[in-house]
Design a protein around this motif. Structure first.
Motif, PDB file in Angstrom:
ATOM      1  N   MET A  90     -17.835 -24.491  14.588  1.00 28.88           N
ATOM      2  CA  MET A  90     -17.486 -24.900  15.953  1.00 28.88           C
ATOM      3  C   MET A  90     -18.396 -26.011  16.483  1.00 28.88           C
ATOM      4  N   THR A  91     -19.552 -26.201  15.838  1.00 34.23           N
ATOM      5  CA  THR A  91     -20.560 -27.130  16.334  1.00 34.23           C
ATOM      6  C   THR A  91     -20.289 -28.546  15.849  1.00 34.23           C
ATOM      7  N   THR A  93     -19.615 -21.561  26.317  1.00 34.18           N
ATOM      8  CA  THR A  93     -18.193 -21.719  26.613  1.00 34.18           C
ATOM      9  C   THR A  93     -17.424 -22.072  25.337  1.00 34.18           C
ATOM     10  N   GLY A  94     -16.329 -21.347  25.108  1.00 32.87           N
ATOM     11  CA  GLY A  94     -15.506 -21.614  23.941  1.00 32.87           C
ATOM     12  C   GLY A  94     -15.983 -20.964  22.653  1.00 32.87           C
ATOM     13  N   ASP A  95     -17.101 -20.248  22.694  1.00 33.26           N
ATOM     14  CA  ASP A  95     -17.613 -19.542  21.519  1.00 33.26           C
ATOM     15  C   ASP A  95     -16.847 -18.227  21.385  1.00 33.26           C
ATOM     16  N   ASP A  96     -16.041 -18.110  20.332  1.00 34.65           N
ATOM     17  CA  ASP A  96     -15.173 -16.937  20.205  1.00 34.65           C
ATOM     18  C   ASP A  96     -15.911 -15.684  19.754  1.00 34.65           C
ATOM     19  N   ARG A 118     -12.734 -26.135  22.910  1.00 36.74           N
ATOM     20  CA  ARG A 118     -13.615 -26.145  21.747  1.00 36.74           C
ATOM     21  C   ARG A 118     -14.832 -25.278  22.069  1.00 36.74           C
ATOM     22  N   GLY A 119     -15.650 -24.996  21.063  1.00 37.15           N
ATOM     23  CA  GLY A 119     -16.937 -24.362  21.313  1.00 37.15           C
ATOM     24  C   GLY A 119     -17.929 -25.416  21.750  1.00 37.15           C
ATOM     25  N   TYR A 120     -18.541 -25.224  22.912  1.00 37.07           N
ATOM     26  CA  TYR A 120     -19.373 -26.284  23.502  1.00 37.07           C
ATOM     27  C   TYR A 120     -20.833 -26.211  23.039  1.00 37.07           C
ATOM     28  N   GLY A 180     -19.310 -16.042  23.378  1.00 38.92           N
ATOM     29  CA  GLY A 180     -19.032 -16.618  24.687  1.00 38.92           C
ATOM     30  C   GLY A 180     -18.217 -15.704  25.580  1.00 38.92           C
ATOM     31  N   ARG A 187     -26.642 -19.835  19.621  1.00 39.10           N
ATOM     32  CA  ARG A 187     -25.561 -19.054  20.217  1.00 39.10           C
ATOM     33  C   ARG A 187     -26.054 -17.675  20.648  1.00 39.10           C
TER      34      ARG A 187
END
Length: 234
Positions: free
Chosen positions: A53-54, A160-163, A172-174, A166, A149
């Motif tokens: 995600m990064t 935000t956006g981390d499934d 997206r993962g921010y 988050g 994270r």
């Protein structure tokens, strides 16, 4: 999949796009193969990793000797890394240091422990990001899996956006690898890569903060206790 930022005869610096894995088993067309096809390299060496995600700066060696030296820099904790993150939650503290061992939790997740035998260490500062959100500049002093994270979740500000960690879905993962500073063959290299993918990065308050953080290695980061940061052992 990526943007080429800089190249020397010894290494490449790319911006990995969000949602792209550095692992071969996650891609039909692996990232390193795509970069090599674009640059004409026969083989590239992954010096460090970013979560899928990064987005952001990723360093690749162009031959074995350079890769060994650069990997040694990371192992000896001689590389300064800086990440940006956005959270929809206000943290328990606006700046500070998160220290603790990390252990496996449920499924793909990790958790922070109170022990400090081989701790993950993350320093951070933060500022308002608009609409009640918070922008973080994080300096990981170690390189554990999911370290930033987990650290931000531990202060009540999951990304935000981390499934996994988050509390808010997003485009997206921010989390973004923003800056990198290291020494190679006696020369100091500094790279900055502002985030482009993701609407939340484009807000006026975020852009103002990024302008003020254009040289994160010059920020006065608190000193850590002697002996706390240990060389990496693989």
């Amino acid at each position: 999949m990526f943007t080429l930022l800089h190249q020397t005869p010894d290494f490449l610096v790319i911006c990995k796009h969000a949602g792209v894995s550095v692992h071969k088993d996650d891609n039909d067309q692996p990232l390193l193969a795509e970069v090599a096809a674009a640059t004409g390299d026969q083989q590239l060496y992954l010096i460090h990793r970013l979560d899928k995600m990064t987005s952001g700066i990723l360093l690749l060696g162009r031959h074995a000797k350079a890769a060994a030296e650069l990997s040694g820099n990371f192992a000896r904790r001689e590389v300064q890394k800086f990440y940006l993150a956005i959270s929809s939650k206000k943290p328990k503290k606006k700046q500070g240091t998160v220290i603790g061992d990390m252990s496996r939790s449920r499924r793909r997740s990790w958790k922070l422990e109170t022990t400090r035998e081989n701790p993950a260490i993350t320093q951070f500062i933060s500022t308002a990001a608009g609409d009640g959100r918070r922008l973080f500049l994080c300096k990981p002093c170690t390189g554990k899996t999911h370290q930033i994270r987990v650290a931000l979740k531990s202060v009540g500000a999951g990304i935000t956006g981390d499934d996994i960690y988050g509390q808010e879905a997003a485009d997206r993962g921010y989390l973004h690898a923003f800056a990198l500073q290291f020494t190679f063959q006696g020369q100091v290299y500094c790279f900055i890569c502002p985030p482009e993918q993701g609407e939340l990065w484009q807000g006026a308050q975020v852009q103002t903060a990024l302008a003020g953080w254009s040289a994160p290695w010059d920020i006065h980061w608190p000193s850590l206790p002697s002996g706390l940061v240990k060389p990496r052992v693989d």
